[in-house]
Scaffold this active site. Structure first.
Site, PDB file in Angstrom:
ATOM      1  CE  LYS A  14      17.044 -25.007  26.407  1.00 31.53           C
ATOM      2  NZ  LYS A  14      17.875 -24.028  27.074  1.00 31.53           N
TER       3      LYS A  14
ATOM      4  CG  ASP B 198      22.073 -17.314  26.280  1.00 30.87           C
ATOM      5  OD1 ASP B 198      21.176 -17.523  25.436  1.00 30.87           O
ATOM      6  OD2 ASP B 198      22.377 -18.134  27.169  1.00 30.87           O
TER       7      ASP B 198
ATOM      8  NE  ARG C   7      37.991 -34.996  16.860  1.00 30.88           N
ATOM      9  CZ  ARG C   7      39.250 -34.717  16.465  1.00 30.88           C
ATOM     10  NH1 ARG C   7      39.650 -33.468  16.372  1.00 30.88           N
ATOM     11  NH2 ARG C   7      40.078 -35.686  16.174  1.00 30.88           N
TER      12      ARG C   7
ATOM     13  CE1 TYR D 292      19.787 -23.142  31.124  1.00 30.75           C
ATOM     14  CE2 TYR D 292      22.132 -23.529  30.885  1.00 30.75           C
ATOM     15  CZ  TYR D 292      20.842 -24.005  30.933  1.00 30.75           C
ATOM     16  OH  TYR D 292      20.616 -25.350  30.799  1.00 30.75           O
TER      17      TYR D 292
HETATM   18  C1  LIG Z   1      19.167 -24.016  27.682  1.00 34.25           C
HETATM   19  C2  LIG Z   1      19.927 -22.778  27.753  1.00 34.25           C
HETATM   20  C3  LIG Z   1      21.326 -22.766  27.622  1.00 34.25           C
HETATM   21  C4  LIG Z   1      22.135 -24.037  27.480  1.00 34.25           C
HETATM   22  O1  LIG Z   1      21.820 -24.734  26.314  1.00 34.25           O
HETATM   23  P1  LIG Z   1      21.893 -26.344  26.202  1.00 34.25           P
HETATM   24  O2  LIG Z   1      21.473 -26.565  24.797  1.00 34.25           O
HETATM   25  O3  LIG Z   1      20.950 -26.901  27.221  1.00 34.25           O
HETATM   26  O4  LIG Z   1      23.292 -26.735  26.473  1.00 34.25           O
HETATM   27  C5  LIG Z   1      21.973 -21.549  27.655  1.00 34.25           C
HETATM   28  N1  LIG Z   1      21.289 -20.389  27.828  1.00 34.25           N
HETATM   29  C6  LIG Z   1      19.959 -20.362  27.967  1.00 34.25           C
HETATM   30  C7  LIG Z   1      19.270 -19.052  28.148  1.00 34.25           C
HETATM   31  C8  LIG Z   1      19.226 -21.546  27.929  1.00 34.25           C
HETATM   32  O5  LIG Z   1      17.899 -21.507  28.093  1.00 34.25           O
END
Ligand SMILES: *Cc1c(COP(=O)(O)O)cnc(C)c1O
Length: 392
Positions: free
Chosen positions: A203, A178, A52, A105
C-alpha cells in the site's frame, strides 16, 4: 540499528539504503538477484548463505522500514498476509487464543477462520475501540491481541496505548498492530506501546501498485530471531526485485503522505457538504466520533475515507461505475485514487448481519485518495453525481 545517524525519517528513507557498491559507484542500492552466495572457504560467507534466509537488497529495505518505524529490527515478507502468517506461526501454538479487532482486513479474518482454526489456534473478535470490551475478551490462554487502527473500511479507531497497557498488565500477551492505513510516519505503534508493527508494504510504502509485500517491526531480539527462523523455514521472505522496487517507493513516502492527507481532507469536506451524501467517515472531520483519539495518537488523518450516498445500493454502485478518473480497484495507498464497495469486494464473505452490526453497509463506498489534483477528483465526482442523479 545502532549505527543509524540521528536524522529525520524523511532523510533516512532516502539515505538509509545508499549504495556502497564500489565497482561502479551506482547511487541506487543494487538488486542482488541471486539464489546463493559463494563461500570464501568452506563454511565461510559474508553473512549471506541462501536468499530464502537473507538477501542484501531485502536487507536494505528492512533498514529503511526500521528507520521509519524507529525500531531496532524489521523483516520483510512476500506479502502483508505472509507477514501476518509468519507472525502467527512463529509466536503462537495450538491452544493459544488471539483477540482480533472486529473490523479487520478480510484476509486476516480468513487466515484465522479458514486456516489457523484447523491448527487449533483459538480466536475471538472484540470491539477493540473499547478497552473494556477488549479486556472482557481476554482468556487465560490469550497470547496475542491483533488490532487494526484505523480499521478497514469504517476507520473505527482503537487506542493503541490503552490496549498495550491492557496487554502488558497480563503475563505473556503481545500487542501487534496492523498499521497499513497510516504507516509509522503518521502513527508510530511501537512508541505507543505495541510490541509489533505490521505493514502491508503493497500500500503506502510502495505507493505505486508495483509490488505485493509486507513487513514486521519490533525491538525484541528474541521475537526477531524466531520470526527470521520461521520466515526461512516457510520461505516467506520478500524477493530481491520486489524489495528493490519498494525501496524506490519508500523514498517518497513522507512527501506522498503529506499530499494524501491534504487531498483526503479536502475531498472529505467536499463530500460531507454534498446534498447527495448521507455520511462521511474520515478521522479529520469534526463529525467523526473518535476525532480526539485520532488527534492523540496520529500525526495526521491519513488518505483513506469512506462515505454513504443518500441512495440505494444499486445507485451507489452505478455511481462508482460512472466515475472516470477514480479507478474501481482493490488495494489502497497508491498514487492513483482507488474506489471500492467493501460489501461486494474486500468484505464480501462476511455475513450481512455481521456487516450491518459493524457498520459496513451494502452501499458504503471506500476511497483511497491519490495524488491527482483534488479539483480534478471533485470534477469527476460532480459528473458522476450529475449522471446518476440528474435531478439534483
Ligand atoms: C492489504 C492489506 C493487508 C494484506 O496485505 P497484502 O500485501 O495484500 O498481503 C493487510 N492489512 C491491511 C489493512 C491491508 O490493507
Amino acid at each position: 540499528m545502532s549505527d543509524r545517524p540521528d536524522f529525520q525519517p524523511s532523510t533516512l528513507v532516502i539515505h538509509s539504503n545508499r549504495s556502497y557498491e564500489k565497482q561502479s559507484n551506482s547511487i541506487l542500492f543494487p538488486i542482488h538477484q541471486t539464489a546463493t552466495y559463494i563461500h570464501e572457504s568452506v563454511g565461510v560467507t559474508k553473512g549471506y548463505g541462501y536468499s530464502r534466509g537473507a538477501n542484501p537488497t531485502v536487507n536494505a529495505l528492512e533498514q529503511a522500514i526500521a528507520a521509519i518505524e524507529g525500531t531496532e529490527y524489521a523483516l520483510c515478507f512476500r506479502s502483508g498476509m505472509s507477514a501476518i502468517t509468519t507472525l502467527c506461526l512463529a509466536l503462537l501454538k495450538a491452544g493459544d487464543h488471539v483477540i482480533l479487532s472486529d473490523v479487520i482486513y478480510g484476509g486476516t479474518a480468513r487466515l484465522f477462520h479458514q486456516v489457523l482454526e484447523n491448527f487449533a489456534v483459538e480466536y475471538t473478535y472484540a470491539d477493540t475501540s473499547s478497552v473494556e470490551a477488549t479486556e472482557q475478551a481476554i482468556r487465560p490462554n490469550t497470547r496475542l491481541i491483533f488490532i487494526e487502527t484505523p480499521a478497514n473500511p469504517t476507520l473505527k479507531l482503537s487506542d493503541v496505548r490503552a490496549i498495550a497497557d491492557l496487554a502488558h498488565s497480563h503475563e505473556n500477551i503481545l500487542l501487534a498492530v496492523d498499521n497499513t492505513f497510516l504507516t509509522p510516519l503518521l502513527q508510530n505503534c511501537l512508541s505507543l506501546g505495541a510490541d509489533i508493527s505490521m505493514l502491508s508494504t503493497t500500500k503506502y510504502i510502495d505507493g505505486h501498485n508495483a509490488t505485493i509485500g509486507g513487513s514486521l517491526a519490533t525491538n525484541n531480539a528474541e521475537h526477531t530471531e524466531r520470526l527470521r527462523f520461521v520466515r526461512k523455514i516457510i520461505g516467506s521472505i520478500a524477493s530481491p526485485f520486489d524489495a528493490w522496487l519498494t525501496l524506490q517507493g519508500v523514498k517518497t513516502l513522507p512527501a506522498r503522505l503529506a499530499m494524501h492527507c491534504s487531498h483526503a481532507g479536502q475531498i472529505a469536506k467536499w463530500l460531507e457538504d454534498h446534498p447527495r451524501v448521507a455520511r462521511v467517515y474520515y478521522p479529520g472531520l469534526d463529525s467523526f466520533p473518535q476525532k480526539a483519539l485520532a488527534e492523540k495518537q496520529q500525526k495526521a488523518f491519513g488518505g483513506m475515507l469512506s462515505f454513504e450516498l443518500k441512495a440505494s445500493t444499486e445507485d451507489s454502485l452505478h455511481f462508482i461505475e460512472a466515475l472516470k478518473l477514480c479507478t474501481c480497484a482493490e488495494s489502497l495507498g497508491s498514487v492513483e485514487t482507488l474506489i471500492t464497495n467493501p460489501a461486494t469486494a474486500s468484505h464480501c464473505d462476511i455475513p450481512l448481519e455481521t456487516r450491518q452490526r459493524l457498520g459496513i453497509s451494502d452501499h458504503l463506498i471506500r476511497l483511497s485518495v491519490g495524488l491527482e489534483a483534488p479539483q480534478d477528483l471533485i470534477a469527476d465526482f460532480e459528473q458522476a453525481f450529475a449522471r446518476i442523479f440528474p435531478t439534483t
